[in-house]
Write a protein that holds these residues in place. Structure first.
Motif, mmCIF file in Angstrom:
data_model
loop_
_atom_site.group_PDB
_atom_site.id
_atom_site.type_symbol
_atom_site.label_atom_id
_atom_site.label_comp_id
_atom_site.label_asym_id
_atom_site.label_seq_id
_atom_site.Cartn_x
_atom_site.Cartn_y
_atom_site.Cartn_z
ATOM 1 N N SER A 143 0.847 -1.198 0.000
ATOM 2 C CA SER A 143 0.000 0.000 0.000
ATOM 3 C C SER A 143 0.887 1.255 0.000
ATOM 4 C CB SER A 143 -0.957 0.021 1.203
ATOM 5 O OG SER A 143 -0.346 0.551 2.364
ATOM 6 N N GLU A 181 -7.969 -8.718 -10.446
ATOM 7 C CA GLU A 181 -9.058 -8.791 -9.456
ATOM 8 C C GLU A 181 -8.635 -8.140 -8.141
ATOM 9 O OE1 GLU A 181 -11.150 -13.008 -10.863
ATOM 10 O OE2 GLU A 181 -9.419 -13.051 -9.538
ATOM 11 N N LYS A 205 -6.495 -5.710 -7.600
ATOM 12 C CA LYS A 205 -6.494 -4.240 -7.642
ATOM 13 C C LYS A 205 -7.921 -3.683 -7.749
ATOM 14 C CE LYS A 205 -3.824 -0.339 -9.168
ATOM 15 N NZ LYS A 205 -2.747 0.208 -9.972
ATOM 16 N N THR A 206 -8.816 -4.471 -8.315
ATOM 17 C CA THR A 206 -10.213 -4.033 -8.403
ATOM 18 C C THR A 206 -10.861 -4.048 -7.018
ATOM 19 O OG1 THR A 206 -10.339 -4.940 -10.630
ATOM 20 C CG2 THR A 206 -12.438 -4.502 -9.520
ATOM 21 N N PRO A 219 -8.207 -1.340 -4.212
ATOM 22 C CA PRO A 219 -7.554 -0.421 -5.162
ATOM 23 C C PRO A 219 -6.260 0.224 -4.677
ATOM 24 C CG PRO A 219 -9.840 0.262 -4.663
ATOM 25 C CD PRO A 219 -9.570 -0.971 -3.870
ATOM 26 N N ASP A 220 -6.083 0.432 -3.376
ATOM 27 C CA ASP A 220 -4.810 1.047 -2.944
ATOM 28 C C ASP A 220 -3.850 0.012 -2.348
ATOM 29 O OD1 ASP A 220 -5.717 0.584 -0.364
ATOM 30 O OD2 ASP A 220 -5.504 2.662 0.314
#
Ligand SMILES: [Zn+2]
Length: 250
Positions: free
Chosen positions: A32, A199, A201-202, A205-206
């Motif tokens: 992250s 998937e 990152k979907t 997202p961070d």
């Protein structure tokens, strides 16, 4: 006690007293915007070396890389295929067994390595390799889970956790000057596992997975590392006292 600093006669002397060696293993993967790419191997290495010092156990050089394909949508992640790691681990273990180390313990900082390590150990034992081969993840004990729960509650989460970020802050405080530190939303989405990198990152997202790494502090890191070290000392004492099967007799 670091293997890298010994000469071979010193290794011979060590083997007259002890047959155990620790190998830290981690990953090089995104943690992250709040955490270091090297979080997993930095934490595992530090904890393994602390235990090595306190118990007089030899620690081999760290295997920094691990199995992290699900993080590949984030820049900087470097992953090994499980099949590559199987060969690397097999070669390391076979080398150590050749030198008559008998208790070979990987000190792990990355959950994604565990299936591959255990598969490798099964494969090596199927080859009739002698000795005790195991993996212990520094974070995988009731005491470590409890202190992280007590400090961070629901914010500990599953990846880029404030627990592991705290340990790296404790070890490398100056590296955090440019990292994110603001509070963000603590998401707990429904998902299945494993996820592909796209998937992953979907859904996250961070790059955080259900965690609140902005809660991390150096002070917490020192406390969590101490609990992890104490737990490992206990487990390794048990392992050192374990009677191994002498398959060559008779
Ligand atoms: Zn991690």
């Amino acid at each position: 006690m670091l293997l890298e600093n010994l000469a071979y006669p010193e290794v011979e002397d060590y083997l007259k007293e002890k047959d155990i060696i620790l190998i830290p293993i981690g990953s090089v993967e995104q943690h992250s915007p709040y955490g270091l790419m090297g979080t997993d191997f930095i934490a595992a290495e530090s904890i393994a070396r602390s235990v090595g010092d306190s118990m007089g156990i030899l620690v081999a050089p760290t295997l920094a890389y691990g199995v992290s394909p699900h993080h590949m949508a984030f820049k900087g992640t470097i992953t090994l295929n499980p099949s590559t790691l199987i060969e690397v681990i097999s070669d390391i273990v076979r080398s150590l067994i050749t030198h008559e180390f008998k208790r070979i313990i990987f000190i792990n900082g990355h959950g994604g390595n565990i299936n591959t390590l255990k598969t490798t150990f099964q494969r090596l034992k199927a080859e009739k390799l002698p000795g005790y081969i195991d993996v212990i993840s520094w974070y995988d004990s009731s005491a470590v889970r409890q202190i992280c729960q007590d400090i961070f509650g629901d914010g500990e989460g599953r990846h880029a956790t404030p627990g592991e970020v705290s340990i790296t802050k404790y070890l490398r405080p100056s590296e955090f000057a440019a990292k994110a530190s603001d509070e963000a939303t603590l998401n707990k989405p429904k998902y299945y596992w494993p996820l592909s990198s796209v998937e992953m990152k979907t859904v996250f997202p961070d790059g955080r997975m259900e965690s609140a790494p902005w809660l991390a502090t150096e002070e917490f890191g020192g406390r969590i590392a101490a609990v992890a070290v104490a737990g490992l000392e206990k487990k390794l004492t048990e392992i050192m006292n374990l009677e191994l099967v002498n398959a060559s007799a008779g």
